[in-house]
Scaffold this motif. Structure first.
Motif, mmCIF file in Angstrom:
data_model
loop_
_atom_site.group_PDB
_atom_site.id
_atom_site.type_symbol
_atom_site.label_atom_id
_atom_site.label_comp_id
_atom_site.label_asym_id
_atom_site.label_seq_id
_atom_site.Cartn_x
_atom_site.Cartn_y
_atom_site.Cartn_z
ATOM 1 N N ARG A 102 0.824 -1.218 0.000
ATOM 2 C CA ARG A 102 0.000 0.000 0.000
ATOM 3 C C ARG A 102 0.856 1.266 0.000
ATOM 4 N N LYS A 103 2.190 1.093 -0.041
ATOM 5 C CA LYS A 103 3.139 2.215 -0.044
ATOM 6 C C LYS A 103 3.164 2.971 1.288
ATOM 7 N N SER A 104 2.607 2.368 2.352
ATOM 8 C CA SER A 104 2.668 3.001 3.676
ATOM 9 C C SER A 104 4.048 2.805 4.296
ATOM 10 N N TYR A 105 4.700 1.675 3.981
ATOM 11 C CA TYR A 105 6.032 1.370 4.481
ATOM 12 C C TYR A 105 6.999 1.301 3.302
ATOM 13 N N LEU A 106 8.264 1.613 3.576
ATOM 14 C CA LEU A 106 9.304 1.556 2.552
ATOM 15 C C LEU A 106 10.109 0.269 2.715
ATOM 16 N N LEU A 107 10.268 -0.486 1.633
ATOM 17 C CA LEU A 107 10.941 -1.790 1.686
ATOM 18 C C LEU A 107 12.403 -1.678 1.285
ATOM 19 N N HIS A 108 13.272 -2.329 2.082
ATOM 20 C CA HIS A 108 14.692 -2.462 1.749
ATOM 21 C C HIS A 108 15.017 -3.956 1.751
ATOM 22 N N LYS A 109 15.531 -4.468 0.647
ATOM 23 C CA LYS A 109 15.804 -5.905 0.533
ATOM 24 C C LYS A 109 17.296 -6.188 0.690
ATOM 25 N N LEU A 110 17.581 -7.227 1.467
ATOM 26 C CA LEU A 110 18.935 -7.782 1.544
ATOM 27 C C LEU A 110 18.826 -9.220 1.037
ATOM 28 N N TRP A 111 19.211 -9.419 -0.202
ATOM 29 C CA TRP A 111 19.005 -10.722 -0.837
ATOM 30 C C TRP A 111 20.128 -11.711 -0.538
ATOM 31 N N HIS A 112 21.305 -11.224 -0.185
ATOM 32 C CA HIS A 112 22.481 -12.091 -0.148
ATOM 33 C C HIS A 112 23.145 -12.091 1.220
ATOM 34 N N ARG A 113 23.774 -13.213 1.525
ATOM 35 C CA ARG A 113 24.620 -13.304 2.703
ATOM 36 C C ARG A 113 26.005 -12.757 2.353
ATOM 37 N N PRO A 114 26.698 -12.183 3.353
ATOM 38 C CA PRO A 114 28.029 -11.635 3.058
ATOM 39 C C PRO A 114 29.028 -12.740 2.738
ATOM 40 N N GLY A 115 30.073 -12.386 2.006
ATOM 41 C CA GLY A 115 31.137 -13.343 1.693
ATOM 42 C C GLY A 115 30.649 -14.447 0.781
ATOM 43 N N THR A 116 31.060 -15.680 1.101
ATOM 44 C CA THR A 116 30.745 -16.827 0.240
ATOM 45 C C THR A 116 29.581 -17.660 0.767
ATOM 46 N N ALA A 117 28.996 -17.252 1.909
ATOM 47 C CA ALA A 117 27.901 -18.036 2.495
ATOM 48 C C ALA A 117 26.701 -18.054 1.560
ATOM 49 N N GLU A 118 26.131 -19.245 1.335
ATOM 50 C CA GLU A 118 24.991 -19.406 0.435
ATOM 51 C C GLU A 118 23.765 -19.835 1.220
ATOM 52 N N MET A 119 22.591 -19.541 0.657
ATOM 53 C CA MET A 119 21.347 -19.967 1.282
ATOM 54 C C MET A 119 21.207 -21.487 1.168
ATOM 55 N N PRO A 120 20.588 -22.135 2.166
ATOM 56 C CA PRO A 120 20.469 -23.594 2.128
ATOM 57 C C PRO A 120 19.478 -24.062 1.066
ATOM 58 N N ARG A 121 19.630 -25.315 0.661
ATOM 59 C CA ARG A 121 18.702 -25.938 -0.287
ATOM 60 C C ARG A 121 17.551 -26.584 0.478
ATOM 61 N N PHE A 122 16.305 -26.399 -0.004
ATOM 62 C CA PHE A 122 15.121 -27.001 0.616
ATOM 63 C C PHE A 122 14.791 -28.327 -0.069
ATOM 64 N N ASN A 123 14.421 -29.313 0.748
ATOM 65 C CA ASN A 123 13.999 -30.613 0.233
ATOM 66 C C ASN A 123 12.804 -31.090 1.053
#
Length: 716
Positions: free
Chosen positions: A359-380
């Motif tokens: 609704r544009k009442s709040y402003l969104l800031h996204k952090l998509w990545h972990r710092p360095g070489t850390a990767e997000m886990p795989r889901f199964n």
């Protein structure tokens, strides 16, 4: 006529009261306390305004005593109190009762003396204390810590008389504590995403705005908080950081202390006197960074410049009895009153927060990545229909656990059910062990002793050797819980350190923090626990997360349950792969084709949100609409149902849709019957208009305890 003061009494009363001010040297101030006669007793109240006359004429009682000659509660807090009374339909006196610390209501003076920092005298050899054991303990503590402030002594509950004895013997020295907020830079570079978020927020430090920091677990949200707070402090203002649970305050305060040198902590595990001391020092401006749980939103800051709500999605921010307020929502309201920014941080933002972003009442800031070489886990997702389970787990997952342990990694097993087994039943007649006082099945516990427990009223029962109905000896337990998983996993991996984390094994925040500190140093081990494991703790050596029994949340009758279980899965998954090794998440399921589970594991939390938003829109449930629950409980079920029916009959608005009354999901707790009714509307204003009608016209019945719950966190 003498001057008139309007006084809010911290009791469950709906109005403020007028009192005369007698001629005296001390004059009351708005936001200060006065002692007044109230009924047949006296009470400590808060002055909400000064008036020249009263509608009650001259028949007014006089105040007895002025407690505060300067304000105790800032004007924004007084405004917030009346806002809450109106929004939550709760007596204004009881709102102040919630906001004020116990010692404030008792009239304790706000004598804020300068803090002292204590240390041992330089070049002093350790003396022979002979029989002065407590002096020896305190001396050694000071020697190990180098120095301690008055507040730190309070935290440790050290005896001041022992400290005075050391001072008389010239063994210790002190100096007044100066402002020690000295920023220490981090030893790493900020990411471009962090830089963008920080710049956007700090560009608007002089105005109100809600900034949603939506960052994957381990993406560096805390560093964004730190960088923004640094600029708030440089502007001479204070900052408040809310965390959802006490267990997170040591970890969070340690992080901020390492970067700023000094923080204040405010939560319910402190004594009443300790809380009041911290509370008043915040109001004096001495404490510039405050970390606290839900009630810290009511602290009386001198010049608050920023509010941060970490893990904003967490339901712990919503009080579930008495004044049913949301600390997250009150943070936004208070920030708007003060015209300062509010940051809502989470890896799994609530649907309400994301709705406000849309609704544009709040402003969104996204952090998509972990710092360095850390990767997000795989889901199964693992389909366990028709499978034999070993130690409550599929053999596939037992093999996975072994594989990860063989690499010296840590494994986390989440089962959000404490105890040994969820119920006990008879194979012959189907009898199940239930609580005599509650409509719930009893949970089997094996430690510290074998017994059946009710997780509602905490009543305990002995375990039956034979069925009380058919006398069969074929009594069995059903449904694994943390203790059973711990026992079975321990037998499968006997040489591996094993830790269980639930409210039975880890009852205090100190124990929990000590455990997580040990785990950060530990290599190969297994953790078994409830949602306590998902609460933002940094566990860099975890590479495998196993989620047991996640299906219950997706199949619950509570419309918020799928959101909560999705957040729990994503949060606990975030414990995996936070260092150099990528993690794996395995979810055991008897309903692997569930669309919400599929959306979550295929497209992440964003995919789940899109699917769930569609479900909510179809069902006309929040955040697409506005919801309030009427709750009633008492010893007679029919009375509760009739009481709520009468309340619904008072509503005369085509814009309000009502449901019920119906028994609560757990209809009886401690022999009190619980009923509820729901009011839903597209119009928030129309909903509150109807609630005011109910609030004003409802009779007082001693046998029935009833409440209005606006924006409930669940339907239980």
């Amino acid at each position: 006529m003498n001057q008139i003061v309007k006084v809010a009494i911290p009791r469950p009363v709906w109005q403020v009261y007028d009192y005369q001010v007698p001629d005296s040297d001390a004059l009351p101030v708005v936001g200060g306390r006065v002692r007044v006669p109230f009924g047949h007793s006296v009470a400590i109240g808060v002055v909400t305004s000064l008036e020249s006359e009263s509608e009650f004429g001259s028949k007014l009682k006089s105040i007895d005593h002025v407690v505060d000659e300067e304000e105790l509660l800032s004007l924004d807090l007084l405004r917030l109190a009346f806002w809450m009374a109106d929004y939550y339909h709760f007596p204004i006196g009881a709102v102040f009762e919630t906001m004020l610390p116990t010692e404030a209501m008792r009239g304790r003076k706000t004598n804020v003396e300068p803090q002292k920092r204590w240390s041992i005298q330089p070049n002093k050899e350790t003396p022979a204390f002979k029989n002065a054991h407590r002096q020896a303990e305190l001396w050694n503590l000071l020697k190990d810590r180098k120095s301690l402030t008055d507040s730190e002594f309070q935290e440790l509950r050290a005896d001041k008389q022992v400290l005075s004895a050391l001072l008389r013997k010239d063994m210790v020295q002190w100096e007044y504590v100066e402002d020690e907020y000295e920023y220490r830079p981090a030893g790493f570079e900020l990411s471009a995403e962090q830089d963008t978020a920080i710049q956007s927020i700090t560009d608007q430090l002089d105005t109100f705005g809600v900034h949603v920091l939506d960052g994957v677990t381990g993406s560096g949200k805390t560093e964004v908080y730190i960088q923004v707070i640094k600029q708030v402090l440089e502007a001479g203002k204070q900052a408040l950081v809310l965390v959802p649970e006490i267990s997170l305050t040591p970890q969070t305060s340690d992080t901020f202390k390492s970067r700023f040198g000094n923080v204040a902590v405010l939560h319910s595990m402190k004594t009443n006197v300790q809380r009041f001391d911290v509370w008043t020092r915040i109001g004096s401006g001495e404490h510039r960074i405050v970390i606290g749980t839900r009630s810290a939103i009511f602290a009386p800051f001198k010049d608050l410049g920023l509010i941060v709500v970490d893990e904003e999605h967490d339901t712990s921010y919503k009080q579930d009895d008495s004044l049913r307020y949301s600390a997250r929502d009150m943070a936004v309201v208070r920030a708007s009153f003060l015209q300062v920014p509010c940051i809502l941080g989470s890896a799994t933002p609530s649907l309400e927060t994301l709705h406000n972003v849309d609704r544009k009442s709040y402003l969104l800031h996204k952090l998509w990545h972990r710092p360095g070489t850390a990767e997000m886990p795989r889901f199964n997702v693992l389909d366990i229909r028709g499978h034999f389970l070993e130690a409550g787990l599929s053999p596939v997952l037992v093999a996975k656990i072994k594989q990860h342990l063989d690499t010296d990694a840590q494994v986390l097993i989440l089962i959000n059910r404490r105890g040994y087994a969820r119920t006990v039943y008879c194979l012959d007649c189907g009898w199940r062990a239930t609580c005599d006082d509650c409509d719930v099945k009893l949970t089997l516990h094996e430690t510290p002793r074998t017994e059946l427990r009710c997780h509602q009223c905490e009543r305990r029962y002995r375990v039956h050797e034979s069925c009380p109905v058919c006398e069969s000896s074929r009594i069995r337990s059903f449904g694994a819980a943390t203790q059973q998983i711990e026992e079975n996993i321990g037998s499968l991996f006997s040489g591996v350190p094993l830790y269980r984390v639930d409210s039975d094994s880890t009852s205090t925040s100190t124990k929990l923090e000590r455990l997580f500190r040990d785990l950060r140093a530990e290599r190969k081990c297994i953790l078994v626990g409830t949602q306590m494991l998902a609460k933002g703790h940094h566990l860099p050596n975890v590479t495998l997360v196993v989620v047991v029994d996640a299906d219950a949340g997706f199949m619950s009758s509570d419309f918020r349950a799928p959101e909560r279980v999705a957040q729990l899965i994503v949060q606990v998954a975030g414990r995996a792969g936070r260092a150099e090794r990528r993690g794996e998440v395995w979810i055991q399921s008897v309903d692997p084709d569930n669309p919400l589970l599929q959306a979550l594991t295929r497209d992440g939390y964003e995919g789940f949100v899109k699917s769930e938003q569609i479900e909510r829109r179809i069902a006309s449930m929040p955040p697409c609409t506005h919801l309030a629950l009427l709750r009633a409980e008492g010893s007679n079920a029919e009375e509760q149902e009739l009481f709520l029916k009468d309340r619904l009959d008072e509503i005369d608005s085509p814009q309000i849709e009502t449901f019920g009354p119906v028994p609560a999901p757990i209809a009886r707790v401690s022999n009190r019957w619980r009923y509820q009714a729901a009011l839903i509307s597209d119009s928030r204003a129309e909903l509150h208009k109807s609630l005011r009608t109910i609030e004003r016209h409802s009779p007082v019945r001693s046998k029935i305890r009833w409440s209005i719950d606006v924006d409930p966190s669940g339907m239980s």
